[in-house]
Every structure is written in structure tokens, then in C-alpha cells.
Write a protein that holds these residues in place. Structure first.
Motif, mmCIF file in Angstrom:
data_model
loop_
_atom_site.group_PDB
_atom_site.id
_atom_site.type_symbol
_atom_site.label_atom_id
_atom_site.label_comp_id
_atom_site.label_asym_id
_atom_site.label_seq_id
_atom_site.Cartn_x
_atom_site.Cartn_y
_atom_site.Cartn_z
ATOM 1 N N GLN A 1 -6.859 6.572 6.793
ATOM 2 C CA GLN A 1 -5.181 6.525 6.121
ATOM 3 C C GLN A 1 -5.147 5.155 6.420
ATOM 4 N N VAL A 2 -4.864 5.395 4.747
ATOM 5 C CA VAL A 2 -4.496 3.576 4.567
ATOM 6 C C VAL A 2 -3.390 2.815 5.365
ATOM 7 N N GLN A 3 -3.125 1.837 5.795
ATOM 8 C CA GLN A 3 -1.858 0.854 6.202
ATOM 9 C C GLN A 3 -2.127 -0.359 5.726
ATOM 10 N N LEU A 4 -1.120 -1.020 4.943
ATOM 11 C CA LEU A 4 -0.827 -2.346 4.738
ATOM 12 C C LEU A 4 0.313 -3.099 5.622
ATOM 13 N N VAL A 5 -0.111 -3.566 5.871
ATOM 14 C CA VAL A 5 1.361 -4.472 6.827
ATOM 15 C C VAL A 5 2.056 -5.731 6.896
ATOM 16 N N GLU A 6 2.851 -6.144 6.592
ATOM 17 C CA GLU A 6 3.103 -7.186 5.657
ATOM 18 C C GLU A 6 3.751 -7.676 7.113
ATOM 19 N N SER A 7 3.216 -9.591 7.511
ATOM 20 C CA SER A 7 4.438 -10.001 8.621
ATOM 21 C C SER A 7 4.340 -11.452 7.509
ATOM 22 N N GLY A 8 4.921 -12.621 8.482
ATOM 23 C CA GLY A 8 5.133 -13.868 8.413
ATOM 24 C C GLY A 8 7.046 -14.161 7.779
ATOM 25 N N GLY A 9 7.906 -12.879 7.054
ATOM 26 C CA GLY A 9 8.868 -13.156 6.148
ATOM 27 C C GLY A 9 9.680 -13.693 7.437
ATOM 28 N N GLY A 10 11.089 -13.854 6.587
ATOM 29 C CA GLY A 10 12.304 -14.842 6.966
ATOM 30 C C GLY A 10 13.114 -15.746 6.634
ATOM 31 N N LEU A 11 13.807 -16.827 7.094
ATOM 32 C CA LEU A 11 14.652 -17.588 6.367
ATOM 33 C C LEU A 11 14.117 -18.953 6.451
ATOM 34 N N VAL A 12 14.137 -19.323 4.769
ATOM 35 C CA VAL A 12 13.808 -20.509 4.872
ATOM 36 C C VAL A 12 14.196 -21.979 4.024
ATOM 37 N N GLN A 13 14.613 -23.027 3.915
ATOM 38 C CA GLN A 13 14.871 -23.329 3.110
ATOM 39 C C GLN A 13 14.549 -23.851 2.053
ATOM 40 N N PRO A 14 15.618 -24.561 0.903
ATOM 41 C CA PRO A 14 14.975 -24.787 -0.457
ATOM 42 C C PRO A 14 14.120 -26.112 -0.082
ATOM 43 N N GLY A 15 12.590 -25.516 -0.435
ATOM 44 C CA GLY A 15 11.493 -26.915 -0.112
ATOM 45 C C GLY A 15 10.927 -26.807 0.880
ATOM 46 N N GLY A 16 10.599 -25.715 1.566
ATOM 47 C CA GLY A 16 10.322 -25.465 2.784
ATOM 48 C C GLY A 16 9.161 -24.836 2.670
ATOM 49 N N SER A 17 8.428 -24.221 3.489
ATOM 50 C CA SER A 17 7.601 -23.407 2.909
ATOM 51 C C SER A 17 7.319 -22.531 3.939
ATOM 52 N N LEU A 18 6.466 -20.800 4.170
ATOM 53 C CA LEU A 18 6.555 -19.640 4.627
ATOM 54 C C LEU A 18 4.947 -19.044 4.076
ATOM 55 N N ARG A 19 4.512 -18.409 4.686
ATOM 56 C CA ARG A 19 3.668 -18.148 4.806
ATOM 57 C C ARG A 19 3.304 -16.676 4.845
ATOM 58 N N LEU A 20 3.237 -15.700 4.314
ATOM 59 C CA LEU A 20 3.305 -14.302 4.167
ATOM 60 C C LEU A 20 1.978 -14.063 4.574
ATOM 61 N N SER A 21 1.496 -12.700 5.611
ATOM 62 C CA SER A 21 0.312 -12.297 5.937
ATOM 63 C C SER A 21 0.024 -10.227 5.181
ATOM 64 N N CYS A 22 -0.301 -9.925 4.700
ATOM 65 C CA CYS A 22 -0.481 -8.893 4.556
ATOM 66 C C CYS A 22 -1.898 -8.068 5.374
ATOM 67 N N ALA A 23 -2.251 -7.528 6.504
ATOM 68 C CA ALA A 23 -3.497 -7.025 7.031
ATOM 69 C C ALA A 23 -3.871 -5.477 6.510
ATOM 70 N N ALA A 24 -4.622 -5.454 6.370
ATOM 71 C CA ALA A 24 -5.339 -3.901 5.908
ATOM 72 C C ALA A 24 -5.743 -2.948 6.727
ATOM 73 N N SER A 25 -6.056 -1.904 6.530
ATOM 74 C CA SER A 25 -6.870 -1.012 7.153
ATOM 75 C C SER A 25 -7.039 0.699 6.802
ATOM 76 N N GLY A 26 -8.254 1.164 6.973
ATOM 77 C CA GLY A 26 -8.242 2.434 5.810
ATOM 78 C C GLY A 26 -8.867 1.725 4.303
ATOM 79 N N ILE A 27 -9.357 0.639 4.011
ATOM 80 C CA ILE A 27 -10.020 0.886 3.148
ATOM 81 C C ILE A 27 -11.126 0.344 2.443
ATOM 82 N N ILE A 28 -11.966 0.008 1.731
ATOM 83 C CA ILE A 28 -13.032 -1.377 2.078
ATOM 84 C C ILE A 28 -12.422 -2.776 1.177
ATOM 85 N N PHE A 29 -12.030 -3.481 1.737
ATOM 86 C CA PHE A 29 -10.648 -4.744 1.612
ATOM 87 C C PHE A 29 -11.640 -5.290 0.775
ATOM 88 N N SER A 30 -12.609 -6.023 1.167
ATOM 89 C CA SER A 30 -13.609 -6.848 0.488
ATOM 90 C C SER A 30 -13.662 -5.847 -1.452
#
Length: 113
Positions: A1-30
Motif C-alpha cells: 500500500q503506497v502512502q505519501l504524507v506531506e507535512s510542514g505547511g502553515g502560515l508564512v510571511q512574504p519573504g520568509g521561508s518554509l520547508r515542506l516534507s513528503c514521506a513515502a512508503s510502499g514504493i522503492i523510493f530511489s
């Protein structure tokens, strides 16, 4: 069973920075090319960035020079570093396995002062 789980979103000010992540399972990621898409209210889902693997990447013109996609194959995770975001970057961000029907549930990013 393939799962993709994103995280890291939210409120950010213009000119700021944010990092999103996506963790995968159930696939040969590489073995897979990983993408980020986004969908703003009332608009179609649009391509943001792709990691082809082996260090090759490509970006939509609208984010080139501001966003960076990267991946950690040991952690089966793909990232999207968002620098100097603009209000027009506000959207739900999704990760996707290229060429498949596998999508994450999305993470909301709001750029506002």
C-alpha cells in the motif's frame, strides 16, 4: 500500500521561508521521480518541481530561483524548500510519484503578512 504524507505547511510571511516534507512508503523510493504540485482556490492543480533522481531537478518558471526540491533516499522523503514566498504561492501543496496515481493528502501553505 503506497502512502505519501506531506507535512510542514502553515502560515508564512512574504519573504520568509518554509520547508515542506513528503514521506513515502510502499514504493522503492530511489527508483521513482518525485514531484510537487499545488492547487490554489478556484484554480487547477499545477506543477511546481520535480526530482528526477541523481541530482537532476526542474521547476515551474513561477518558482525558479526561490524554491528548491531535494530528496533523501535513505529516509524515502522528498522536500520542498520555499524561500522568499509570495502571496500568490498560497495553495495546497501535494507530492506525487511521477507517472502514477499516487498523491499525498496535501498540506496548506498560506503566504500572508
Amino acid at each position: 500500500q503506497v502512502q505519501l504524507v506531506e507535512s510542514g505547511g502553515g502560515l508564512v510571511q512574504p519573504g520568509g521561508s518554509l520547508r515542506l516534507s513528503c514521506a513515502a512508503s510502499g514504493i522503492i523510493f530511489s527508483f521513482n521521480q518525485m514531484e510537487w504540485y499545488r492547487q490554489a482556490p478556484g484554480k487547477q492543480r499545477e506543477f511546481v518541481a520535480i526530482s528526477y533522481g541523481g541530482g537532476s531537478t526542474a521547476y515551474a518558471d513561477s518558482v525558479k530561483g526561490r524554491f528548491t526540491i531535494s530528496r533523501d533516499n535513505a529516509k524515502s522523503t522528498v522536500y520542498l524548500q520555499m524561500n522568499s514566498p509570495k502571496p500568490e504561492d498560497t495553495a495546497v501543496y501535494y507530492c506525487h510519484v511521477r507517472g502514477s496515481d499516487y498523491w499525498g493528502q496535501g498540506t496548506q501553505v498560506t503566504v500572508s503578512s
